[in-house]
Scaffold this active site. Sequence first.
Site, short mmCIF file in Angstrom:
data_model
loop_
_atom_site.label_atom_id
_atom_site.label_comp_id
_atom_site.label_asym_id
_atom_site.label_seq_id
_atom_site.Cartn_x
_atom_site.Cartn_y
_atom_site.Cartn_z
N HIS A 1 1.71 2.17 -3.51
CA HIS A 1 0.64 2.99 -4.11
C HIS A 1 0.77 4.44 -3.65
O HIS A 1 0.59 5.38 -4.44
CB HIS A 1 -0.73 2.46 -3.69
CG HIS A 1 -1.20 1.25 -4.43
ND1 HIS A 1 -1.21 1.16 -5.80
CD2 HIS A 1 -1.72 0.08 -3.98
CE1 HIS A 1 -1.70 -0.01 -6.18
NE2 HIS A 1 -2.03 -0.69 -5.08
N GLU B 1 0.83 -1.21 0.00
CA GLU B 1 0.00 0.00 0.00
C GLU B 1 0.86 1.26 0.00
O GLU B 1 0.48 2.28 -0.58
CB GLU B 1 -0.95 -0.01 1.20
CG GLU B 1 -1.95 -1.16 1.19
CD GLU B 1 -2.76 -1.25 -0.09
OE1 GLU B 1 -2.97 -0.22 -0.76
OE2 GLU B 1 -3.18 -2.37 -0.46
N HIS C 1 3.29 6.38 -5.52
CA HIS C 1 2.79 6.71 -6.86
C HIS C 1 1.97 8.00 -6.81
O HIS C 1 2.03 8.82 -7.74
CB HIS C 1 1.93 5.55 -7.37
CG HIS C 1 1.79 5.48 -8.85
ND1 HIS C 1 1.04 4.51 -9.48
CD2 HIS C 1 2.28 6.26 -9.85
CE1 HIS C 1 1.09 4.69 -10.79
NE2 HIS C 1 1.82 5.75 -11.05
#
Length: 671
Positions: free
Chosen positions: A465, A462, A468
């Site tokens: 992510h 996670e 990102h």
Amino acid sequence: MSNPILSDWTTPFQIAPFDAISDEDFAPALDTALAEHQAEIVAIADNPDTASFANTVEALEAAGAALDKVLSVFFTVAGADSNPRREELQRMFSPKLAAHYADISANTVLFRRVEDLWARRDDLGLTDEQARVLMLTHRGFVRAGAALEGAQKGRMKDIKGRLATLGTQFTQNLLADERDWHMELDRADLEGLPQFVVDAAVAAGRDKGLDGPIVTLSRSIIVPFLQFSPRRDLRRRAYRAWAARGANGGETDNRAIAAEILKLRAERAALLGYDSFADYKLETEMARSPDKVRDLLMAVWAPARACADADAELLTRMMQADGVNGALEAWDWRYYAQKRRKAEHDLDEAAVKPYLQLERMIEAAFSCANRLFGLQFAPLDIALYHPDCRAWEVTRNGAHVAVFIGDYFARGSKRSGAWCSAMRAQAKFPQPQAPVVINVCNFAKGDPALLSWDDARTLFHEFGHALHQMLSDVTYESISGTSVARDFVELPSQLYEHWLEVPEVLGEFATHATTGEAMPKAMLDKVLAAANFDMGFQTVEYIASALVDLAFHEGEPPADPMARQAEVLADLGMPDAIGMRHATPHFAHVFAGDGYSSGYYSYMWSEVMDADAFAGFEEAGGAFDPERAQALEDNILSTGGSREPDVLYKAFRGRLPGVEALLKGRGLGAG
């Protein structure tokens, strides 16, 4: 009095003022924001000036700021800290939002402006990023049904509204089943359980207002129980409850909902001229077609199934040696796999877990981000939506980059699983805004909180992510951060998992909760050597779910999804002792919304790339090679959806990968 959701947020970094917001603020805030957004859309559509990128596409990008504020706050709390009122609001909001966005895509005058721009795109002098945003805007309108006419346009709106209602109902039914079931344990039932499992069960009981320990359907509690409880009768009872989520009859049963969702999706695709919903959905993904998805999954299925079959024979012999006759069952696999791991690798999760403290694993994720990308994390003392939440300011070279929020613990008000979302996405237009990113997990509470290896991997996943989102550096919010193809979005998250396995990372941060000592090298070596342990099981349960998802969305929708599920599994030769990772009635990835519908394969598609991408680091200067890290940021983490994903990956790695790196990484027999 002004609504605190819609007011100017004067909080640090303009974080939502959660301590000033009540549940009664959401409905009026949404109505106001919807009306404001609709007025903005009408103004864009009715602009008498010739369509330009600025007065149409950029105007659409800038519209809806108030609505974004309302939805970011509401859906954060609705997913992570729900209550009866919020569930009621979600049931009210879902069809209303679906109708609102359907009206926008059905706005013929607005679509004509976008069509006009698309026809003149080569003469507009657009930057590459602007050209990409125009293409995505035009494509989004067409795929939403903007080109439909008459009754077809009205039917598309009805379908979207009904799907929104059904997706919300599916989610809430699943949450209700997970929240309402528990199994109380007495002293005899605790025999053989490691202390960390007992502590988690006691904490879960306390969370429900009970005096004693319980097993709940939270993955961080039920999986360790299935691994360690010698009581086969209790394992069977717990597993069956876990597997039956969404299929218990009554008001929370999801089977009829799943059937209706599949029927409506097929009709939606047919209205748009596609042979199937899978064809419609995959058109914009890297895979492009169902055949390519199936080719990948089946290339991995054969070696995974062979591995799982061999493992099943061994586990069956272990079970029979314990005096248990009959076939190995799904509630037996994890228990005997854990015993086998201890025997073969001399690795006991109960001995490893004290070295995987939540606090230290958070520090490890932050440290890797610092070494790779120069990010620094400083705690923030701000009001958030739940006492369990924590926040950090993210900076680089003294400049503000983002706010990162972590909500790590399981509770009855939180839906299952783990996810990352941006409460505010990075953008430079219409004015610069830094992202506010949240990771939500479901770890068992403890003092200190201890993670399983799978939990630690989830935390790194996670956070990949989150990187990102945090490192995004684009102009327009619509292509910011994780706004990429579904089978590309898992690349940064799965790639980041690799840093958990870097020996120097574990050597520094895997420290004992009591003694503070580093994990002994012998144990560290065993942990890394066992990283692919039971990979046949893990791969089979995943691919089975991905293939069922694909089968649901190809051809005619099944009138009975459970029968179709059974048919697919039978054709595959699914091992009897392995269940799907997500059976249909609790397959939230696929039925809670369209996100992963026809797209559950995405994790494996991305894994082909993440295995190859990390190999690129290893081939260079190692896991923290600065040139590779810079290339990763420049070509993938900062670029969002500004280019096609295969173009981005080739820019990073020089080529597209084959499946070999994935098979090697999973230990499934390919060199």
